[in-house]
Scaffold this motif. Sequence first.
Motif, mmCIF file in Angstrom:
data_model
loop_
_atom_site.group_PDB
_atom_site.id
_atom_site.type_symbol
_atom_site.label_atom_id
_atom_site.label_comp_id
_atom_site.label_asym_id
_atom_site.label_seq_id
_atom_site.Cartn_x
_atom_site.Cartn_y
_atom_site.Cartn_z
ATOM 1 N N UNK A 33 74.835 22.961 84.538
ATOM 2 C CA UNK A 33 75.251 23.633 85.780
ATOM 3 C C UNK A 33 76.771 23.736 85.889
ATOM 4 N N UNK A 34 77.455 22.636 85.548
ATOM 5 C CA UNK A 34 78.891 22.616 85.851
ATOM 6 C C UNK A 34 79.795 22.877 84.645
ATOM 7 N N UNK A 35 79.343 22.554 83.435
ATOM 8 C CA UNK A 35 80.178 22.864 82.268
ATOM 9 C C UNK A 35 79.838 24.250 81.724
ATOM 10 N N UNK A 36 78.526 24.483 81.595
ATOM 11 C CA UNK A 36 78.145 25.738 80.954
ATOM 12 C C UNK A 36 77.899 26.867 81.941
ATOM 13 N N UNK A 37 77.803 26.526 83.221
ATOM 14 C CA UNK A 37 77.634 27.575 84.225
ATOM 15 C C UNK A 37 76.253 28.195 84.250
ATOM 16 N N UNK A 38 75.226 27.395 83.974
ATOM 17 C CA UNK A 38 73.852 27.917 84.061
ATOM 18 C C UNK A 38 73.535 28.282 85.504
ATOM 19 N N UNK A 39 72.750 29.327 85.679
ATOM 20 C CA UNK A 39 72.367 29.724 87.033
ATOM 21 C C UNK A 39 70.845 29.719 87.212
ATOM 22 N N UNK A 40 70.130 29.233 86.200
ATOM 23 C CA UNK A 40 68.669 29.043 86.308
ATOM 24 C C UNK A 40 68.285 27.808 85.484
ATOM 25 N N UNK A 41 67.129 27.233 85.812
ATOM 26 C CA UNK A 41 66.647 26.107 84.996
ATOM 27 C C UNK A 41 66.112 26.601 83.649
ATOM 28 N N UNK A 42 65.659 27.840 83.625
ATOM 29 C CA UNK A 42 65.115 28.414 82.391
ATOM 30 C C UNK A 42 66.075 28.348 81.216
ATOM 31 N N UNK A 43 67.370 28.479 81.531
ATOM 32 C CA UNK A 43 68.373 28.483 80.456
ATOM 33 C C UNK A 43 68.532 27.132 79.790
ATOM 34 N N UNK A 44 68.026 26.068 80.433
ATOM 35 C CA UNK A 44 68.346 24.709 79.965
ATOM 36 C C UNK A 44 67.416 24.332 78.816
ATOM 37 N N UNK A 45 67.705 24.890 77.657
ATOM 38 C CA UNK A 45 66.748 24.887 76.550
ATOM 39 C C UNK A 45 66.533 23.516 75.917
ATOM 40 N N UNK A 46 67.401 22.561 76.226
ATOM 41 C CA UNK A 46 67.137 21.211 75.692
ATOM 42 C C UNK A 46 66.274 20.360 76.639
ATOM 43 N N UNK A 47 65.701 20.977 77.666
ATOM 44 C CA UNK A 47 64.766 20.269 78.548
ATOM 45 C C UNK A 47 63.356 20.767 78.263
ATOM 46 N N UNK A 48 62.366 19.882 78.350
ATOM 47 C CA UNK A 48 60.977 20.323 78.146
ATOM 48 C C UNK A 48 60.605 21.423 79.151
ATOM 49 N N UNK A 49 59.841 22.390 78.697
ATOM 50 C CA UNK A 49 59.504 23.538 79.552
ATOM 51 C C UNK A 49 58.836 23.102 80.861
ATOM 52 N N UNK A 50 57.922 22.155 80.754
ATOM 53 C CA UNK A 50 57.207 21.725 81.966
ATOM 54 C C UNK A 50 58.178 21.116 82.980
ATOM 55 N N UNK A 51 59.168 20.393 82.482
ATOM 56 C CA UNK A 51 60.163 19.777 83.359
ATOM 57 C C UNK A 51 61.030 20.852 84.030
ATOM 58 N N UNK A 52 61.391 21.856 83.260
ATOM 59 C CA UNK A 52 62.161 22.968 83.843
ATOM 60 C C UNK A 52 61.379 23.629 84.982
ATOM 61 N N UNK A 53 60.071 23.790 84.723
ATOM 62 C CA UNK A 53 59.242 24.422 85.762
ATOM 63 C C UNK A 53 59.157 23.540 87.002
ATOM 64 N N UNK A 54 59.037 22.243 86.776
ATOM 65 C CA UNK A 54 58.966 21.309 87.903
ATOM 66 C C UNK A 54 60.269 21.376 88.711
ATOM 67 N N UNK A 55 61.392 21.393 87.996
ATOM 68 C CA UNK A 55 62.687 21.458 88.686
ATOM 69 C C UNK A 55 62.810 22.720 89.526
ATOM 70 N N UNK A 56 62.338 23.838 88.961
ATOM 71 C CA UNK A 56 62.516 25.080 89.748
ATOM 72 C C UNK A 56 61.602 25.136 90.965
ATOM 73 N N UNK A 57 60.607 24.244 90.992
ATOM 74 C CA UNK A 57 59.803 24.168 92.224
ATOM 75 C C UNK A 57 60.487 23.309 93.277
ATOM 76 N N UNK A 58 61.390 22.433 92.821
ATOM 77 C CA UNK A 58 62.029 21.485 93.753
ATOM 78 C C UNK A 58 63.417 21.934 94.223
ATOM 79 N N UNK A 59 64.130 22.598 93.343
ATOM 80 C CA UNK A 59 65.520 22.966 93.664
ATOM 81 C C UNK A 59 65.763 24.436 93.381
#
Length: 342
Positions: A33-59
Amino acid sequence: MESILALTFDEFKDRIVDLLVPRYRAAQIYEWIFQRGATTFDEMTNLPVAFRQELSKLYKFPKLEVSHLNSLDGTKKFQFMLEDGHIIESVWMPEEKRNTLCVSSQVGCAMKCAFCVTGAIGFKRNLTAEEIAMQVWAIKCVEKLPLTNVVYMGMGEPLLNIDHVVRSIELLTDKIGIAVGKRRITVSTVGIVPKIREFVAKTDVKLAVSLTGTNNIDRDHWMPINKSHNLEKLTSELKSIPWAEGRKITFEVVMIKDKTDSENQARELAKLLQGIPSKVNLIPYNENSFFPQLKTPSPEKIEKYKQVLLSQGVFAMIRLNRGADIMGACGQLAGQSLGQNA
Ligand code: SAH
Protein backbone atom coordinates in the motif's frame (compact mmCIF):
# COMPACT_ATOMS: atom_id res chain seq x y z
CA MET A 1 -16.69 -1.37 5.42
CA GLU A 2 -13.59 0.15 6.98
CA SER A 3 -11.02 2.01 4.91
CA ILE A 4 -7.61 0.36 4.74
CA LEU A 5 -6.11 3.81 5.34
CA ALA A 6 -7.92 4.24 8.67
CA LEU A 7 -5.47 2.21 10.75
CA THR A 8 -1.90 2.61 11.87
CA PHE A 9 0.46 -0.27 11.23
CA ASP A 10 0.35 -1.40 14.87
CA GLU A 11 -3.44 -1.43 14.86
CA PHE A 12 -3.54 -3.33 11.59
CA LYS A 13 -1.05 -5.93 12.86
CA ASP A 14 -3.39 -6.78 15.72
CA ARG A 15 -6.31 -7.18 13.33
CA ILE A 16 -4.30 -9.45 11.09
CA VAL A 17 -3.59 -11.82 13.96
CA ASP A 18 -7.35 -12.11 14.49
CA LEU A 19 -7.58 -13.46 10.94
CA LEU A 20 -5.31 -16.36 11.92
CA VAL A 21 -2.55 -15.49 9.48
CA PRO A 22 1.07 -14.86 10.45
CA ARG A 23 2.00 -11.37 11.59
CA TYR A 24 4.47 -10.82 8.74
CA ARG A 25 1.49 -10.60 6.38
CA ALA A 26 0.77 -7.16 7.85
CA ALA A 27 4.19 -5.89 6.78
CA GLN A 28 3.69 -7.33 3.29
CA ILE A 29 0.34 -5.61 2.92
CA TYR A 30 1.70 -2.29 4.18
CA GLU A 31 4.60 -2.51 1.78
CA TRP A 32 2.15 -2.92 -1.07
CA ILE A 33 0.00 0.00 0.00
CA PHE A 34 2.62 2.53 1.03
CA GLN A 35 5.82 1.62 -0.84
CA ARG A 36 4.44 0.23 -4.04
CA GLY A 37 1.22 2.23 -4.15
CA ALA A 38 -1.19 -0.68 -4.62
CA THR A 39 -4.81 0.39 -4.87
CA THR A 40 -6.43 -3.08 -4.70
CA PHE A 41 -5.79 -6.29 -2.78
CA ASP A 42 -5.77 -8.18 -6.08
CA GLU A 43 -2.38 -6.71 -6.96
CA MET A 44 -0.75 -8.20 -3.86
CA THR A 45 0.52 -11.26 -5.66
CA ASN A 46 2.64 -12.60 -2.80
CA LEU A 47 -0.51 -13.15 -0.70
CA PRO A 48 -2.66 -16.27 -1.03
CA VAL A 49 -5.68 -15.62 -3.25
CA ALA A 50 -8.18 -16.63 -0.58
CA PHE A 51 -6.58 -14.20 1.87
CA ARG A 52 -6.75 -11.38 -0.66
CA GLN A 53 -10.44 -12.11 -1.13
CA GLU A 54 -11.01 -12.13 2.62
CA LEU A 55 -9.23 -8.78 2.95
CA SER A 56 -11.33 -7.18 0.25
CA LYS A 57 -14.45 -8.19 2.14
CA LEU A 58 -13.16 -6.48 5.29
CA TYR A 59 -11.39 -3.37 4.03
CA LYS A 60 -11.91 -1.01 1.18
CA PHE A 61 -9.48 1.24 -0.63
CA PRO A 62 -10.52 4.85 -1.06
CA LYS A 63 -12.14 5.54 -4.36
CA LEU A 64 -9.42 7.34 -6.29
CA GLU A 65 -11.22 9.44 -8.78
CA VAL A 66 -8.54 12.00 -9.28
CA SER A 67 -8.01 14.64 -11.87
CA HIS A 68 -5.25 17.16 -11.91
CA LEU A 69 -4.19 20.46 -13.40
CA ASN A 70 -0.59 21.52 -13.96
CA SER A 71 0.55 25.07 -13.33
CA LEU A 72 3.28 26.66 -15.40
CA ASP A 73 5.33 27.02 -12.20
CA GLY A 74 5.34 23.26 -11.54
CA THR A 75 2.50 23.29 -9.01
CA LYS A 76 -0.14 20.59 -9.47
CA LYS A 77 -3.69 20.81 -8.20
CA PHE A 78 -5.42 17.48 -7.53
CA GLN A 79 -9.14 17.03 -7.17
CA PHE A 80 -10.60 14.01 -5.40
CA MET A 81 -14.17 12.94 -5.77
CA LEU A 82 -15.26 11.56 -2.39
CA GLU A 83 -17.69 8.66 -1.98
CA ASP A 84 -20.62 11.01 -1.49
CA GLY A 85 -19.75 12.99 -4.62
CA HIS A 86 -18.15 15.98 -2.91
CA ILE A 87 -14.95 17.29 -4.44
CA ILE A 88 -11.91 18.29 -2.42
CA GLU A 89 -8.61 19.72 -3.58
CA SER A 90 -4.95 19.28 -2.66
CA VAL A 91 -2.07 21.27 -4.08
CA TRP A 92 1.46 19.93 -4.59
CA MET A 93 4.25 22.50 -4.74
CA PRO A 94 7.79 21.53 -5.73
CA GLU A 95 10.55 23.71 -4.33
CA GLU A 96 14.31 23.51 -4.34
CA LYS A 97 14.77 21.99 -0.92
CA ARG A 98 11.36 20.51 -0.25
CA ASN A 99 8.12 19.40 -1.83
CA THR A 100 4.98 20.40 -0.02
CA LEU A 101 1.43 19.12 -0.23
CA CYS A 102 -1.36 21.43 0.88
CA VAL A 103 -4.31 19.32 2.10
CA SER A 104 -7.96 20.02 2.81
CA SER A 105 -9.53 19.29 6.20
CA GLN A 106 -13.18 20.01 5.36
CA VAL A 107 -15.39 20.13 2.28
CA GLY A 108 -15.82 23.88 1.90
CA CYS A 109 -15.44 26.16 4.91
CA ALA A 110 -17.78 27.94 7.32
CA MET A 111 -15.44 30.80 8.22
CA LYS A 112 -16.59 33.21 5.49
CA CYS A 113 -13.36 35.21 5.32
CA ALA A 114 -14.15 38.15 3.07
CA PHE A 115 -11.32 37.41 0.62
CA CYS A 116 -11.36 33.62 0.37
CA VAL A 117 -13.04 31.63 -2.39
CA THR A 118 -13.41 28.49 -0.25
CA GLY A 119 -15.36 30.55 2.29
CA ALA A 120 -17.56 31.91 -0.47
CA ILE A 121 -18.81 28.43 -1.40
CA GLY A 122 -19.74 27.65 2.22
CA PHE A 123 -19.38 24.60 4.43
CA LYS A 124 -20.46 21.12 3.37
CA ARG A 125 -18.96 18.66 5.88
CA ASN A 126 -15.92 17.58 7.86
CA LEU A 127 -13.44 15.19 6.30
CA THR A 128 -12.70 11.94 8.13
CA ALA A 129 -9.11 11.21 9.20
CA GLU A 130 -8.71 8.73 6.36
CA GLU A 131 -10.02 11.20 3.79
CA ILE A 132 -7.32 13.62 4.91
CA ALA A 133 -4.63 10.91 4.93
CA MET A 134 -5.84 9.68 1.54
CA GLN A 135 -4.77 12.95 -0.10
CA VAL A 136 -1.18 12.42 1.03
CA TRP A 137 -1.18 8.68 0.28
CA ALA A 138 -2.54 9.25 -3.24
CA ILE A 139 0.13 11.79 -4.13
CA LYS A 140 3.12 10.36 -2.25
CA CYS A 141 2.52 6.61 -2.49
CA VAL A 142 0.33 6.12 -5.59
CA GLU A 143 1.32 9.01 -7.87
CA LYS A 144 4.82 8.79 -6.35
CA LEU A 145 5.54 12.49 -6.40
CA PRO A 146 8.38 13.45 -4.06
CA LEU A 147 6.92 14.84 -0.87
CA THR A 148 8.60 16.08 2.30
CA ASN A 149 6.14 18.51 3.90
CA VAL A 150 2.40 18.67 4.52
CA VAL A 151 0.46 21.83 5.31
CA TYR A 152 -3.18 21.86 6.39
CA MET A 153 -3.87 24.99 4.39
CA GLY A 154 -6.31 23.72 1.79
CA MET A 155 -10.08 23.87 2.10
CA GLY A 156 -11.54 24.08 5.58
CA GLU A 157 -10.77 25.10 9.16
CA PRO A 158 -8.74 22.29 10.79
CA LEU A 159 -9.49 23.24 14.41
CA LEU A 160 -13.23 22.88 13.77
CA ASN A 161 -12.50 19.27 12.81
CA ILE A 162 -9.95 18.72 15.53
CA ASP A 163 -10.49 15.03 16.32
CA HIS A 164 -10.23 13.90 12.72
CA VAL A 165 -7.30 16.23 12.08
CA VAL A 166 -5.38 14.94 15.11
CA ARG A 167 -6.08 11.35 14.08
CA SER A 168 -5.03 12.11 10.49
CA ILE A 169 -1.67 13.35 11.80
CA GLU A 170 -1.19 9.98 13.53
CA LEU A 171 -1.87 8.28 10.21
CA LEU A 172 0.43 10.58 8.23
CA THR A 173 3.32 10.18 10.66
CA ASP A 174 3.05 6.38 10.99
CA LYS A 175 6.58 5.30 10.08
CA ILE A 176 5.50 2.10 8.35
CA GLY A 177 2.63 3.88 6.66
CA ILE A 178 2.67 7.28 4.93
CA ALA A 179 5.72 8.31 6.98
CA VAL A 180 5.77 12.11 6.92
CA GLY A 181 7.99 13.66 9.62
CA LYS A 182 6.16 15.36 12.52
CA ARG A 183 8.36 18.44 12.21
CA ARG A 184 7.33 18.72 8.59
CA ILE A 185 3.63 19.16 9.18
CA THR A 186 1.98 22.56 9.71
CA VAL A 187 -1.65 23.11 10.63
CA SER A 188 -3.10 26.54 9.87
CA THR A 189 -6.06 27.99 11.74
CA VAL A 190 -8.15 31.15 11.66
CA GLY A 191 -7.64 31.20 15.45
CA ILE A 192 -10.39 29.19 17.14
CA VAL A 193 -9.14 30.31 20.55
CA PRO A 194 -10.76 27.64 22.78
CA LYS A 195 -9.36 24.87 20.55
CA ILE A 196 -5.74 25.99 20.29
CA ARG A 197 -4.59 24.71 23.70
CA GLU A 198 -6.37 21.40 23.15
CA PHE A 199 -4.71 21.03 19.76
CA VAL A 200 -1.24 21.85 21.05
CA ALA A 201 -1.71 19.32 23.88
CA LYS A 202 -2.73 16.57 21.48
CA THR A 203 -0.06 16.90 18.82
CA ASP A 204 3.25 18.68 18.38
CA VAL A 205 3.14 19.63 14.72
CA LYS A 206 3.75 23.25 13.76
CA LEU A 207 0.99 25.82 14.12
CA ALA A 208 0.15 28.71 11.80
CA VAL A 209 -2.47 31.37 12.54
CA SER A 210 -4.12 33.47 9.85
CA LEU A 211 -4.42 37.11 10.88
CA THR A 212 -4.72 39.47 7.92
CA GLY A 213 -6.44 42.14 10.08
CA THR A 214 -4.01 43.74 12.52
CA ASN A 215 -6.68 45.46 14.66
CA ASN A 216 -10.16 44.29 15.63
CA ILE A 217 -12.03 46.63 13.29
CA ASP A 218 -10.11 45.41 10.24
CA ARG A 219 -10.08 41.80 11.33
CA ASP A 220 -13.84 41.78 12.09
CA HIS A 221 -14.29 42.79 8.48
CA TRP A 222 -11.88 40.33 6.85
CA MET A 223 -12.32 37.37 9.16
CA PRO A 224 -15.73 37.29 10.87
CA ILE A 225 -14.41 34.69 13.38
CA ASN A 226 -12.75 37.70 15.02
CA LYS A 227 -16.16 38.76 16.33
CA SER A 228 -16.19 35.71 18.62
CA HIS A 229 -12.44 35.30 19.14
CA ASN A 230 -10.82 38.69 18.89
CA LEU A 231 -7.16 39.64 18.72
CA GLU A 232 -6.78 40.20 22.48
CA LYS A 233 -8.22 36.77 23.26
CA LEU A 234 -6.09 35.20 20.54
CA THR A 235 -2.79 36.80 21.50
CA SER A 236 -3.25 36.34 25.24
CA GLU A 237 -4.01 32.65 24.72
CA LEU A 238 -0.95 32.26 22.50
CA LYS A 239 1.21 34.05 25.09
CA SER A 240 0.01 31.80 27.89
CA ILE A 241 0.76 28.51 26.14
CA PRO A 242 4.15 27.15 27.26
CA TRP A 243 5.73 26.68 23.82
CA ALA A 244 8.63 24.29 23.52
CA GLU A 245 12.06 25.87 23.18
CA GLY A 246 12.67 27.03 19.62
CA ARG A 247 9.09 26.55 18.55
CA LYS A 248 7.72 29.48 16.56
CA ILE A 249 4.17 30.22 15.49
CA THR A 250 3.74 31.33 11.92
CA PHE A 251 1.33 34.20 11.35
CA GLU A 252 -0.16 34.54 7.91
CA VAL A 253 -1.14 37.93 6.61
CA VAL A 254 -2.84 38.27 3.25
CA MET A 255 -1.53 41.36 1.47
CA ILE A 256 -4.44 43.09 -0.24
CA LYS A 257 -3.77 46.26 -2.21
CA ASP A 258 -4.62 49.45 -0.27
CA LYS A 259 -6.47 47.41 2.35
CA THR A 260 -3.97 45.43 4.42
CA ASP A 261 -0.61 46.53 3.05
CA SER A 262 0.25 49.82 4.76
CA GLU A 263 3.34 50.54 6.83
CA ASN A 264 1.14 51.54 9.74
CA GLN A 265 -0.49 48.14 9.65
CA ALA A 266 2.96 46.53 9.62
CA ARG A 267 3.85 48.46 12.79
CA GLU A 268 0.54 47.49 14.35
CA LEU A 269 1.30 43.84 13.57
CA ALA A 270 4.77 44.02 15.09
CA LYS A 271 3.25 45.39 18.29
CA LEU A 272 0.56 42.71 18.36
CA LEU A 273 3.13 39.93 18.14
CA GLN A 274 5.34 41.21 20.96
CA GLY A 275 5.94 38.42 23.45
CA ILE A 276 4.92 35.60 21.08
CA PRO A 277 7.63 33.43 19.49
CA SER A 278 6.64 34.21 15.94
CA LYS A 279 7.45 34.59 12.29
CA VAL A 280 5.27 36.17 9.66
CA ASN A 281 4.34 34.87 6.24
CA LEU A 282 3.12 37.58 3.90
CA ILE A 283 0.81 36.11 1.25
CA PRO A 284 0.30 38.35 -1.79
CA TYR A 285 -3.42 38.32 -2.53
CA ASN A 286 -4.39 35.85 -5.23
CA GLU A 287 -6.93 37.59 -7.39
CA ASN A 288 -10.08 35.74 -8.39
CA SER A 289 -13.46 36.36 -9.96
CA PHE A 290 -15.37 35.99 -6.66
CA PHE A 291 -13.86 39.19 -5.22
CA PRO A 292 -12.91 41.25 -8.29
CA GLN A 293 -12.43 44.43 -6.23
CA LEU A 294 -9.53 42.89 -4.25
CA LYS A 295 -6.12 43.26 -5.86
CA THR A 296 -2.53 42.18 -5.31
CA PRO A 297 -0.21 44.97 -4.10
CA SER A 298 2.98 45.71 -6.01
CA PRO A 299 6.04 43.67 -4.98
CA GLU A 300 7.68 46.90 -3.76
CA LYS A 301 4.78 47.60 -1.44
CA ILE A 302 4.95 44.11 0.09
CA GLU A 303 8.72 44.37 0.41
CA LYS A 304 8.32 47.67 2.27
CA TYR A 305 5.81 46.05 4.67
CA LYS A 306 8.29 43.26 5.27
CA GLN A 307 11.12 45.73 5.94
CA VAL A 308 9.02 47.48 8.58
CA LEU A 309 8.45 44.15 10.33
CA LEU A 310 12.15 43.29 10.17
CA SER A 311 13.08 46.71 11.56
CA GLN A 312 10.76 46.00 14.50
CA GLY A 313 12.51 42.70 15.15
CA VAL A 314 9.82 40.49 13.62
CA PHE A 315 11.02 37.81 11.22
CA ALA A 316 9.01 37.92 7.99
CA MET A 317 8.95 36.18 4.62
CA ILE A 318 7.01 36.77 1.44
CA ARG A 319 5.22 33.64 0.28
CA LEU A 320 5.70 32.82 -3.38
CA ASN A 321 2.52 33.01 -5.35
CA ARG A 322 2.18 29.41 -6.56
CA GLY A 323 -0.38 27.80 -8.82
CA ALA A 324 -2.55 30.87 -9.33
CA ASP A 325 -3.00 30.07 -13.04
CA ILE A 326 -4.86 26.87 -12.10
CA MET A 327 -6.83 28.39 -9.19
CA GLY A 328 -4.55 26.36 -6.94
CA ALA A 329 -3.12 29.20 -4.88
CA CYS A 330 -4.06 30.19 -1.31
CA GLY A 331 -7.72 31.00 -1.01
CA GLN A 332 -8.60 29.82 -4.51
CA LEU A 333 -9.77 26.27 -3.78
CA ALA A 334 -13.45 25.96 -4.57
CA GLY A 335 -13.81 22.33 -5.58
CA GLN A 336 -15.40 23.19 -8.87
CA SER A 337 -15.21 20.16 -11.08
CA LEU A 338 -12.38 20.17 -13.59
CA GLY A 339 -14.10 17.64 -15.76
CA GLN A 340 -11.64 15.68 -17.88
CA ASN A 341 -8.15 14.93 -16.67
CA ALA A 342 -5.85 17.74 -17.65
N1 SAH B 1 -8.79 27.89 7.59
C1 SAH B 1 -7.37 27.82 7.81
C2 SAH B 1 -6.66 26.97 6.79
C3 SAH B 1 -6.64 27.55 5.38
S1 SAH B 1 -5.10 28.32 5.13
C4 SAH B 1 -6.79 29.23 7.85
O1 SAH B 1 -7.45 30.15 7.37
O2 SAH B 1 -5.70 29.41 8.36
C5 SAH B 1 -5.39 29.33 3.74
C6 SAH B 1 -4.61 30.61 3.83
O3 SAH B 1 -4.83 31.34 2.60
C7 SAH B 1 -5.09 31.50 4.96
O4 SAH B 1 -4.00 32.09 5.59
C8 SAH B 1 -5.89 32.58 4.23
O5 SAH B 1 -5.86 33.79 4.94
C9 SAH B 1 -5.19 32.67 2.91
N2 SAH B 1 -6.02 33.16 1.81
C10 SAH B 1 -7.34 33.01 1.63
N3 SAH B 1 -7.74 33.56 0.48
C11 SAH B 1 -6.63 34.07 -0.11
C12 SAH B 1 -6.37 34.74 -1.34
N4 SAH B 1 -7.35 34.96 -2.22
N5 SAH B 1 -5.11 35.10 -1.61
C13 SAH B 1 -4.10 34.83 -0.76
N6 SAH B 1 -4.28 34.18 0.41
C14 SAH B 1 -5.52 33.81 0.73
